[in-house]
Design a protein around this motif. Structure first.
Motif, PDB file in Angstrom:
ATOM      1  N   CYS A   1       0.819  -1.217   0.000  1.00  0.00           N
ATOM      2  CA  CYS A   1       0.000   0.000   0.000  1.00  0.00           C
ATOM      3  C   CYS A   1       0.850   1.263   0.000  1.00  0.00           C
ATOM      4  O   CYS A   1       0.375   2.337  -0.379  1.00  0.00           O
ATOM      5  CB  CYS A   1      -0.929   0.011   1.215  1.00  0.00           C
ATOM      6  SG  CYS A   1      -2.352  -1.073   1.093  1.00  0.00           S
ATOM      7  N   THR A   2       2.094   1.153   0.437  1.00  0.00           N
ATOM      8  CA  THR A   2       2.966   2.329   0.548  1.00  0.00           C
ATOM      9  C   THR A   2       3.702   2.641  -0.754  1.00  0.00           C
ATOM     10  O   THR A   2       4.388   3.656  -0.835  1.00  0.00           O
ATOM     11  CB  THR A   2       4.011   2.119   1.666  1.00  0.00           C
ATOM     12  OG1 THR A   2       4.958   1.105   1.249  1.00  0.00           O
ATOM     13  CG2 THR A   2       3.358   1.677   2.967  1.00  0.00           C
ATOM     14  N   ILE A   3       3.571   1.801  -1.765  1.00  0.00           N
ATOM     15  CA  ILE A   3       4.278   2.016  -3.036  1.00  0.00           C
ATOM     16  C   ILE A   3       3.766   3.295  -3.701  1.00  0.00           C
ATOM     17  O   ILE A   3       2.554   3.479  -3.841  1.00  0.00           O
ATOM     18  CB  ILE A   3       4.099   0.812  -3.974  1.00  0.00           C
ATOM     19  CG1 ILE A   3       4.755  -0.432  -3.363  1.00  0.00           C
ATOM     20  CG2 ILE A   3       4.679   1.102  -5.355  1.00  0.00           C
ATOM     21  CD1 ILE A   3       4.529  -1.704  -4.165  1.00  0.00           C
ATOM     22  N   PRO A   4       4.662   4.195  -4.124  1.00  0.00           N
ATOM     23  CA  PRO A   4       4.237   5.455  -4.760  1.00  0.00           C
ATOM     24  C   PRO A   4       3.418   5.206  -6.022  1.00  0.00           C
ATOM     25  O   PRO A   4       3.604   4.208  -6.727  1.00  0.00           O
ATOM     26  CB  PRO A   4       5.571   6.144  -5.092  1.00  0.00           C
ATOM     27  CG  PRO A   4       6.551   5.566  -4.120  1.00  0.00           C
ATOM     28  CD  PRO A   4       6.130   4.140  -3.940  1.00  0.00           C
ATOM     29  N   LYS A   5       2.521   6.130  -6.315  1.00  0.00           N
ATOM     30  CA  LYS A   5       1.629   5.980  -7.462  1.00  0.00           C
ATOM     31  C   LYS A   5       2.376   5.959  -8.787  1.00  0.00           C
ATOM     32  O   LYS A   5       1.921   5.348  -9.753  1.00  0.00           O
ATOM     33  CB  LYS A   5       0.591   7.105  -7.456  1.00  0.00           C
ATOM     34  CG  LYS A   5      -0.416   6.991  -6.323  1.00  0.00           C
ATOM     35  CD  LYS A   5      -1.475   8.071  -6.401  1.00  0.00           C
ATOM     36  CE  LYS A   5      -2.507   7.890  -5.285  1.00  0.00           C
ATOM     37  NZ  LYS A   5      -3.562   8.941  -5.325  1.00  0.00           N
ATOM     38  N   ILE A   6       3.513   6.609  -8.852  1.00  0.00           N
ATOM     39  CA  ILE A   6       4.275   6.643 -10.090  1.00  0.00           C
ATOM     40  C   ILE A   6       4.744   5.242 -10.494  1.00  0.00           C
ATOM     41  O   ILE A   6       4.995   4.963 -11.653  1.00  0.00           O
ATOM     42  CB  ILE A   6       5.473   7.618  -9.976  1.00  0.00           C
ATOM     43  CG1 ILE A   6       6.041   7.905 -11.364  1.00  0.00           C
ATOM     44  CG2 ILE A   6       6.550   7.058  -9.039  1.00  0.00           C
ATOM     45  CD1 ILE A   6       7.076   9.005 -11.364  1.00  0.00           C
ATOM     46  N   PHE A   7       4.827   4.341  -9.515  1.00  0.00           N
ATOM     47  CA  PHE A   7       5.189   2.949  -9.784  1.00  0.00           C
ATOM     48  C   PHE A   7       3.952   2.046  -9.888  1.00  0.00           C
ATOM     49  O   PHE A   7       4.076   0.825  -9.912  1.00  0.00           O
ATOM     50  CB  PHE A   7       6.108   2.410  -8.685  1.00  0.00           C
ATOM     51  CG  PHE A   7       7.487   3.016  -8.693  1.00  0.00           C
ATOM     52  CD1 PHE A   7       8.475   2.533  -9.554  1.00  0.00           C
ATOM     53  CD2 PHE A   7       7.792   4.072  -7.854  1.00  0.00           C
ATOM     54  CE1 PHE A   7       9.743   3.091  -9.564  1.00  0.00           C
ATOM     55  CE2 PHE A   7       9.059   4.632  -7.848  1.00  0.00           C
ATOM     56  CZ  PHE A   7      10.042   4.148  -8.721  1.00  0.00           C
ATOM     57  N   GLY A   8       2.767   2.663  -9.936  1.00  0.00           N
ATOM     58  CA  GLY A   8       1.532   1.890 -10.024  1.00  0.00           C
ATOM     59  C   GLY A   8       0.980   1.488  -8.674  1.00  0.00           C
ATOM     60  O   GLY A   8       0.060   0.662  -8.603  1.00  0.00           O
ATOM     61  N   GLY A   9       1.524   2.052  -7.596  1.00  0.00           N
ATOM     62  CA  GLY A   9       1.076   1.706  -6.246  1.00  0.00           C
ATOM     63  C   GLY A   9      -0.095   2.551  -5.791  1.00  0.00           C
ATOM     64  O   GLY A   9      -0.537   3.469  -6.480  1.00  0.00           O
ATOM     65  N   ARG A  10      -0.589   2.237  -4.606  1.00  0.00           N
ATOM     66  CA  ARG A  10      -1.731   2.968  -4.047  1.00  0.00           C
ATOM     67  C   ARG A  10      -1.293   4.195  -3.243  1.00  0.00           C
ATOM     68  O   ARG A  10      -2.037   5.154  -3.125  1.00  0.00           O
ATOM     69  CB  ARG A  10      -2.540   2.023  -3.144  1.00  0.00           C
ATOM     70  CG  ARG A  10      -3.209   0.877  -3.869  1.00  0.00           C
ATOM     71  CD  ARG A  10      -4.548   1.253  -4.431  1.00  0.00           C
ATOM     72  NE  ARG A  10      -5.503   1.545  -3.384  1.00  0.00           N
ATOM     73  CZ  ARG A  10      -6.204   0.608  -2.729  1.00  0.00           C
ATOM     74  NH1 ARG A  10      -6.057  -0.676  -3.051  1.00  0.00           N
ATOM     75  NH2 ARG A  10      -7.051   0.940  -1.803  1.00  0.00           N
ATOM     76  N   ASN A  11      -0.101   4.113  -2.632  1.00  0.00           N
ATOM     77  CA  ASN A  11       0.419   5.214  -1.807  1.00  0.00           C
ATOM     78  C   ASN A  11      -0.610   5.678  -0.787  1.00  0.00           C
ATOM     79  O   ASN A  11      -0.954   6.853  -0.702  1.00  0.00           O
ATOM     80  CB  ASN A  11       0.852   6.388  -2.688  1.00  0.00           C
ATOM     81  CG  ASN A  11       1.649   7.420  -1.895  1.00  0.00           C
ATOM     82  OD1 ASN A  11       2.338   7.079  -0.942  1.00  0.00           O
ATOM     83  ND2 ASN A  11       1.557   8.681  -2.288  1.00  0.00           N
ATOM     84  N   CYS A  12      -1.123   4.732  -0.017  1.00  0.00           N
ATOM     85  CA  CYS A  12      -2.172   5.050   0.958  1.00  0.00           C
ATOM     86  C   CYS A  12      -1.792   4.515   2.337  1.00  0.00           C
ATOM     87  O   CYS A  12      -0.882   3.697   2.474  1.00  0.00           O
ATOM     88  CB  CYS A  12      -3.507   4.446   0.522  1.00  0.00           C
ATOM     89  SG  CYS A  12      -3.538   2.630   0.475  1.00  0.00           S
ATOM     90  N   LYS A  13      -2.496   4.991   3.332  1.00  0.00           N
ATOM     91  CA  LYS A  13      -2.291   4.514   4.692  1.00  0.00           C
ATOM     92  C   LYS A  13      -3.042   3.206   4.912  1.00  0.00           C
ATOM     93  O   LYS A  13      -4.098   2.983   4.327  1.00  0.00           O
ATOM     94  CB  LYS A  13      -2.756   5.560   5.700  1.00  0.00           C
ATOM     95  CG  LYS A  13      -1.920   6.834   5.691  1.00  0.00           C
ATOM     96  CD  LYS A  13      -2.375   7.792   6.772  1.00  0.00           C
ATOM     97  CE  LYS A  13      -1.504   9.038   6.797  1.00  0.00           C
ATOM     98  NZ  LYS A  13      -1.936   9.991   7.862  1.00  0.00           N
TER      99      LYS A  13
END
Length: 330
Positions: free
Chosen positions: A131-143
């Motif tokens: 969930c912590t993966i940045p959006k630029i890498f296709g992640g959710r970047n959420c808590k």
């Protein structure tokens, strides 16, 4: 594909009514998804009739679906499909992700069932880190909130998985923007997005779900393992059934109101014939949109079998390594 009903151009009153009926995804309404050629108006009409919706809501939903069945710019479009996929939560095993139709989606309740040592807690930890993966890498970047009912969550293991994930992101960063983002990302920052709360009884669990339902800043909530407080704390089974029904409704409202990804871990029991079955009974089995059974195969190899949802009956193997959830060697 688990496409949320909230993505349809429907009035809020209609989506709220559907949510109250535990209808969260398009696949809850029709078995064939809209970007498949076999989707037809007859399919929609026959299945809507089975939902027993008020006539006004049924007409609205029917109009939206049937009007756009053959419109390539609507839900069957590649853009919409890719948009849903991009918002999915992956596991870091391509085989497991394929079994899950691309991952786990916002607004979805998924239940992983398994006995101790089947990899459920390890998978939960991996999902929390992902969930912590940045959006630029296709992640959710959420808590993410981990509701720990067993006391099994290991901070050191989360740290280990986060470190491995960060190393992977550095390895695959190709553009200058990606390299800039990952150069500033730290394991400490990743772990700061993951909160853990220990629940020692079912009343604490209910109170917690009530609180976060009112004001939720989490993109994912993981409950490991929910069955813990419902297997032995009740002498009155009718009371247990009523509380579980209340909890199920609260979890659905949480998902709908805040578009949260909800991951539940359930335990197993032996039935009268010696077969392994999920805990909490038949009524609870309707809570999750998808149910997946995990078991250990041998060594560091585990298997996942879909018990409910798309690809029901299909199985995929994955590995739990020191770095986290990964594919088995080919």
């Amino acid at each position: 594909m688990a496409l949320p009903i909230t993505s349809l151009p429907l009035p809020k009153a209609t989506t709220k009514h559907l949510a109250a009926q535990n209808i969260t995804f398009l696949s809850d309404v029709v078995q064939t998804l809209p970007w498949l050629d076999s989707y037809s108006q007859k399919d929609v009409v026959s299945q809507l009739e089975e939902l027993n919706l008020p006539q006004s809501h049924e007409k609205l939903l029917l109009d939206v679906l049937t009007t756009n069945i053959n419109d390539p710019s609507f839900l069957s479009s590649k853009d919409v499909k890719e948009s849903v996929l991009k918002s999915s939560l992956i596991t870091f095993s391509s085989h497991l992700d394929a079994l899950l139709c691309g991952g786990i989606f916002p607004g979805e309740i998924i239940e992983f069932v398994g006995e101790p040592g089947s990899g459920t807690t390890q998978l939960c930890s991996q999902l929390a880190v992902d969930c912590t993966i940045p959006k630029i890498f296709g992640g959710r970047n959420c808590k993410t909130l981990i509701v720990d009912c067993n006391g099994d969550t290991c901070e050191a293991r989360l740290n280990q998985m986060a470190d491995a994930t960060l190393s992977h992101l550095k390895l695959i960063a190709s553009s200058s923007e990606e390299r800039d983002v990952v150069s500033r990302l730290t394991v400490k920052e990743m772990l700061s997005s993951i909160s853990t709360m220990r629940c020692t009884d079912y009343s604490q669990l209910l109170a917690l779900i009530n609180n976060i339902s009112e004001e939720c800043n989490y993109g994912a909530v993981i409950v490991d393992a929910l069955a813990t407080h419902f297997r032995h704390e009740f002498d009155d089974m009718r009371q247990r059934t009523n509380i579980l029904a209340e909890l199920s409704n609260k979890l659905h409202r949480l998902c709908i109101r805040h578009n949260v990804t909800l991951v539940i871990v359930n335990q197993v029991r032996m039935d009268g014939e010696g077969n392994v079955q999920p805990c909490l009974g038949e009524s609870w089995s309707h809570t999750a949109h998808r149910r997946v059974f995990l078991r250990k195969v041998a060594g560091d190899v585990y298997s996942a079998t879909v018990m409910k949802g798309e690809k029901s009956g299909e199985t995929a193997n994955f590995r739990i390594s020191s770095r986290g959830i990964r594919d088995c060697p080919s």
